[in-house]
Design a protein around this motif. Structure first.
Motif, PDB file in Angstrom:
ATOM      1  N   ASN A 152       0.842  -1.192   0.000  1.00 64.94           N
ATOM      2  CA  ASN A 152       0.000   0.000   0.000  1.00 64.94           C
ATOM      3  C   ASN A 152       0.878   1.242   0.000  1.00 64.94           C
ATOM      4  O   ASN A 152       1.982   1.242   0.554  1.00 64.94           O
ATOM      5  CB  ASN A 152      -0.916   0.019   1.233  1.00 64.94           C
ATOM      6  CG  ASN A 152      -2.049   1.019   1.096  1.00 64.94           C
ATOM      7  OD1 ASN A 152      -2.325   1.495  -0.010  1.00 64.94           O
ATOM      8  ND2 ASN A 152      -2.701   1.344   2.193  1.00 64.94           N
ATOM      9  N   ILE A 153       0.394   2.281  -0.649  1.00 62.69           N
ATOM     10  CA  ILE A 153       1.029   3.603  -0.613  1.00 62.69           C
ATOM     11  C   ILE A 153      -0.082   4.629  -0.494  1.00 62.69           C
ATOM     12  O   ILE A 153      -1.016   4.631  -1.294  1.00 62.69           O
ATOM     13  CB  ILE A 153       1.853   3.885  -1.890  1.00 62.69           C
ATOM     14  CG1 ILE A 153       2.946   2.842  -2.090  1.00 62.69           C
ATOM     15  CG2 ILE A 153       2.463   5.288  -1.827  1.00 62.69           C
ATOM     16  CD1 ILE A 153       3.683   2.982  -3.418  1.00 62.69           C
ATOM     17  N   GLN A 154       0.013   5.485   0.508  1.00 64.53           N
ATOM     18  CA  GLN A 154      -0.964   6.556   0.636  1.00 64.53           C
ATOM     19  C   GLN A 154      -0.406   7.712   1.448  1.00 64.53           C
ATOM     20  O   GLN A 154       0.677   7.603   2.028  1.00 64.53           O
ATOM     21  CB  GLN A 154      -2.257   6.039   1.266  1.00 64.53           C
ATOM     22  CG  GLN A 154      -2.109   5.414   2.634  1.00 64.53           C
ATOM     23  CD  GLN A 154      -3.445   4.902   3.149  1.00 64.53           C
ATOM     24  OE1 GLN A 154      -4.467   5.573   3.061  1.00 64.53           O
ATOM     25  NE2 GLN A 154      -3.437   3.696   3.695  1.00 64.53           N
ATOM     26  N   SER A 155      -1.133   8.798   1.446  1.00 63.21           N
ATOM     27  CA  SER A 155      -0.709   9.972   2.203  1.00 63.21           C
ATOM     28  C   SER A 155      -0.522   9.614   3.668  1.00 63.21           C
ATOM     29  O   SER A 155      -1.331   8.876   4.251  1.00 63.21           O
ATOM     30  CB  SER A 155      -1.748  11.086   2.076  1.00 63.21           C
ATOM     31  OG  SER A 155      -1.487  12.116   3.003  1.00 63.21           O
ATOM     32  N   SER A 156       0.530  10.130   4.276  1.00 59.55           N
ATOM     33  CA  SER A 156       0.801   9.831   5.682  1.00 59.55           C
ATOM     34  C   SER A 156      -0.312  10.325   6.598  1.00 59.55           C
ATOM     35  O   SER A 156      -0.480   9.819   7.709  1.00 59.55           O
ATOM     36  CB  SER A 156       2.141  10.456   6.096  1.00 59.55           C
ATOM     37  OG  SER A 156       3.201   9.856   5.389  1.00 59.55           O
TER      38      SER A 156
END
Length: 578
Positions: free
Chosen positions: A51-55
Motif C-alpha cells: 500500500n502507498i498513501q498519504s501519511s
C-alpha cells in the motif's frame, strides 16, 4: 476455552505471517512519472509493497516495524545491467589483455572470484544495487548463483552463460566450465551451442560479435559472421530467451538489431551515429547499456594513474583494488614499462578521447530519440570494480547530457525492462517487490546523492547500510594501504580512530589524533616522488594486523613492519618497526 485458544493461535499466526513494515512521511521518487511525491507512507507486507498513501490517512497496525522517512527520499533499488562475476576487477582478471600468470596463476584468480562471490554481492547491496545482470558468465557461475537465490543479502541475479563468440582469446582455452567463451564457427554450431546453454538455465543468451580478428576489414568481417549471429538469435528466440549483443562498431550494432537482437551492451564508439540509426533502435524496442568508463579504466591502470576517489577506495573490495597498484612493484619491468608507455602515449590518449567523444555524443542522440537506456558498468574488467564503479558510470552519463531524472530512470525501471521484469521491479509501486533504497538527500537535485544511502530494503528485508559488509581488521589495514598508495589523505585517514596513536616501536609516540596524522602524511603525499608501499607479508591475529612492507621514497627503499591494533571498528594504535 478451546475456541479462545484457537482464536489466539490464529491471531499469532496471522501477525507473524503478515507482519508489516511502514516507511512513514517519506518523499517517493516516482521514476515512471518523473515526479517527487512528498509525505507518503509505504506499507510492505512480506516482500511486496502492499500500500502507498498519504501519511495523513494511513492507519499503522500495532506491532509493525516503523521506519521514519521524514526528510528522506525513497527510490527503487538500482540495477547494474552489465557485470561479470567471473572477473574480479583486479589486475590479474584478464590474461588475454595483460598476461601476468607468472605473478599470479589464472586458476588462483578464478578461485578467488568463486570464493568471494558473497562479498561482491553484499557490496552491490550496500551500494543500493538490488538487481545485477551478468552479461557473460560461465557454467560454473550459473550453478553457483543458485546458492544465493534465497539470500536476503544478495541482489536478484540474472545471468547468461558463456559468451557465444566469433573469436576466442587463446588465454581462455581449456578452462571447461570456467571458460567465459564458446567459439562458434558455423550456423549449425551456433544453434547447437544455444541448446547446450539451455541445459544450464540461463536467463538470456549473449553474443560477443567480434570482427576484424580474421584479418578482414570491419564491415566485411561483420557481414561474413552475420549468418552465425542470426542463427544464434533465432534459436534463442525459439526458446523464449532474449539476446544481448556486444557490438561496439556501428555496423555490428546495426546488423545485430536488424537481425533481432534485444539488448546492446555497449556504446557505438567508432563513429557518430545518425538519427536513422537511433530510430532503428527505437523502432525495434532495443535497450542499450552505454558502459562509458570501462575502456579508460584499463588505460589508467596500465599508466599507473591511481586516481581513485573516496567512494571507490572505501566501497571496493580492498584486495582487488589494491592489486591494480601491483604494477608499481612487479619485477617484470619490461612488460610493465611497455604497458605504461602504451597507455600514456599520445596515440592512446587521442584514440581514447575520440572514443569517449563518440560515446558521449551518441548517448545523447539516443536519449533524445527516445531509445531506452539502462545503466551498466561492465564491472569485473580491469579497473572497473564491482559495485563501487556504479557512481562513476552515473557521473559519466550525466556528463553526456542526460538529466538526473533520465539517469535514475535508466538505473531503475529501464534496468528492470532488460529482461521484461518491469511489472515486478523498478519502481515504488503497489504490488511490486520491495527492493528499495532510502536516501538522506535528493538525487534529483544532485545525482551524487544516490550514494547517501541510509537503509536498503531487499526482498522485503530492511538493512542499515553499515551492517551489510563487515569491516574486518584486515580490511581496514588494506583500505588504508590502498589510500596511501593513491595519496588520498581523506580516504587514508578514514579507517583510523579520531584519537589514534602512532608509535615507533616500542613506545616512542609520533602522532596522536587524526589532525596530527593529517599534517604529517599530507605533506609526504604531496612532496614525495614515486611513493609506493608494497605489502610483502601479512599476519592477522584477532584484532591485530602485522604488515611487512617495502616502501619506496623517490629512489630510496625501506623495509618496515607496521602493527595495527583495531578497536571498535577503527585502527586505534599503530607501531612501526624499522
Amino acid at each position: 476455552m478451546k475456541k479462545s485458544l484457537l482464536r489466539l493461535c490464529l491471531f499469532l499466526i496471522s501477525t507473524t505471517v503478515f507482519s508489516q513494515i511502514y516507511i512513514t512521511n517519506v518523499t517517493i521518487i516516482d521514476v515512471e512519472n518523473q515526479k517527487l511525491i512528498p509525505s507518503q507512507t509505504v506499507e510492505i507486507t512480506g516482500n511486496k509493497i502492499s500500500n502507498i498513501q498519504s501519511s495523513k490517512k494511513v492507519k499503522i497496525q500495532e506491532s509493525s516495524t516503523i521506519i521514519d522517512g521524514t526528510n528522506k527520499f525513497l527510490a527503487p533499488g538500482l540495477v547494474d545491467a552489465h557485470v561479470h562475476f567471473s572477473q574480479s576487477g583486479g589486475l590479474y582478471t584478464r590474461p588475454d589483455v595483460i598476461d601476468l600468470k607468472n605473478e599470479l596463476s589464472y586458476e588462483t584468480e578464478i578461485a578467488w572470484t568463486h570464493d568471494n562471490m558473497e562479498d561482491v554481492l553484499r557490496r552491490y547491496l550496500k551500494n543500493g544495487i538490488t538487481n545485477v545482470i551478468d552479461v557473460g558468465s560461465t557454467f560454473n557461475f550459473l550453478k553457483q548463483r543458485k546458492d544465493f537465490e534465497n539470500s536476503d543479502h544478495s541482489p536478484i541475479i540474472n545471468m547468461t552463460g558463456p559468451l557465444l563468440t566469433t573469436y576466442e582469446p587463446a588465454a581462455f582455452k581449456g578452462l571447461e566450465n570456467d571458460n567465459p567463451f564458446i567459439l562458434v564457427k558455423t550456423e549449425e554450431e551456433g544453434i547447437k551451442m544455444v541448446q547446450k546453454e539451455l541445459k544450464h538455465n540461463p536467463d538470456f543468451i549473449k553474443i560477443w560479435y567480434i570482427v576484424g580478428a580474421d584479418g578482414l576489414d570491419i564491415e566485411t568481417s561483420a557481414r561474413k559472421n552475420l549468418p552465425i549471429i542470426k542463427a544464434i538469435i533465432e534459436e534463442s528466440h525459439k526458446n523464449n530467451l532474449k539476446v544481448a549483443v556486444h557490438a561496439t562498431q556501428r555496423i555490428t550494432a546495426q546488423l545485430a538489431v536488424e537481425n533481432g537482437a534485444d539488448f546492446l551492451v555497449h556504446s557505438v564508439d567508432d563513429e557518430l551515429i545518425t538519427t536513422e540509426f537511433a530510430n532503428l533502435l527505437k523502432k525495434n524496442n532495443i535497450i542499450l547499456c552505454p558502459t562509458l568508463i570501462v575502456h579508460d579504466r584499463y588505460l589508467k591502470t596500465f599508466a599507473q594513474d591511481y586516481s581513485f576517489d573516496n567512494h571507490e577506495l572505501m566501497e571496493s573490495n580492498p584486495y582487488q583494488l589494491g592489486s591494480l597498484m601491483d604494477l608499481s612493484h612487479i619485477d617484470n619491468k619490461e612488460l610493465v614499462d611497455g604497458y605504461k608507455t602504451m597507455a600514456s602515449s599520445q596515440q592512446s590518449k587521442t584514440r581514447s578521447e575520440n572514443m569517449n567523444s563518440n560515446m558521449m555524443t551518441n548517448l545523447k542522440t539516443l536519449v533524445d530519440a527516445g531509445v531506452t537506456i539502462a545503466t551498466g558498468t561492465d564491472a569485473g574488467n580491469i579497473g572497473t570494480m564491482h559495485a563501487s564503479s556504479y557512481q562513476a558510470e552515473v557521473l559519466a552519463m550525466k556528463e553526456s547530457g542526460m538529466t538526473n531524472w533520465q539517469i535514475i530512470e535508466a538505473s531503475t525501471i529501464n534496468g528492470a525492462k532488460v529482461l521484461g521484469h518491469e511489472n515486478n521491479l523498478g519502481s515504488v509501486s503497489v504490488g511490486k517487490q520491495a527492493n528499495l533504497i532510502l536516501l538522506d538527500k535528493n538525487p534529483i537535485e544532485n545525482i551524487n546523492n544516490l550514494t547517501t544511502i541510509d537503509q536498503v530494503i531487499n526482498k522485503g528485508q530492511v538493512f542499515k547500510v553499515d551492517s551489510i559488509v563487515e569491516d574486518t581488521p584486515e580490511v581496514l589495514a588494506q583500505r588504508q594501504l590502498n589510500a596511501y598508495n593513491s595519496r588520498n589523505i581523506d580516504a587514508f585517514l578514514e579507517p583510523y580512530a579520531d584519537d589514534v596513536e602512532v608509535y615507533n616501536f616500542p613506545d616512542k609516540l609520533l602522532f596522536k589524533g587524526k589532525d596530527a596524522m593529517r599534517s604529517g602524511y599530507e605533506a609526504m603525499f604531496e612532496n614525495t616522488p614515486n611513493l609506493h608501499c608494497e605489502l610483502e607479508n601479512r599476519i592477522v591475529q584477532g584484532n591485530v594486523v602485522i604488515d611487512e612492507e617495502r616502501v619506496r621514497f623517490g629512489d630510496r627503499f625501506m623495509e618496515a613492519t607496521a602493527i595495527y591494533h583495531i578497536e571498535k571498528g577503527k585502527i586505534k594504535k599503530v607501531y612501526f618497526v624499522n
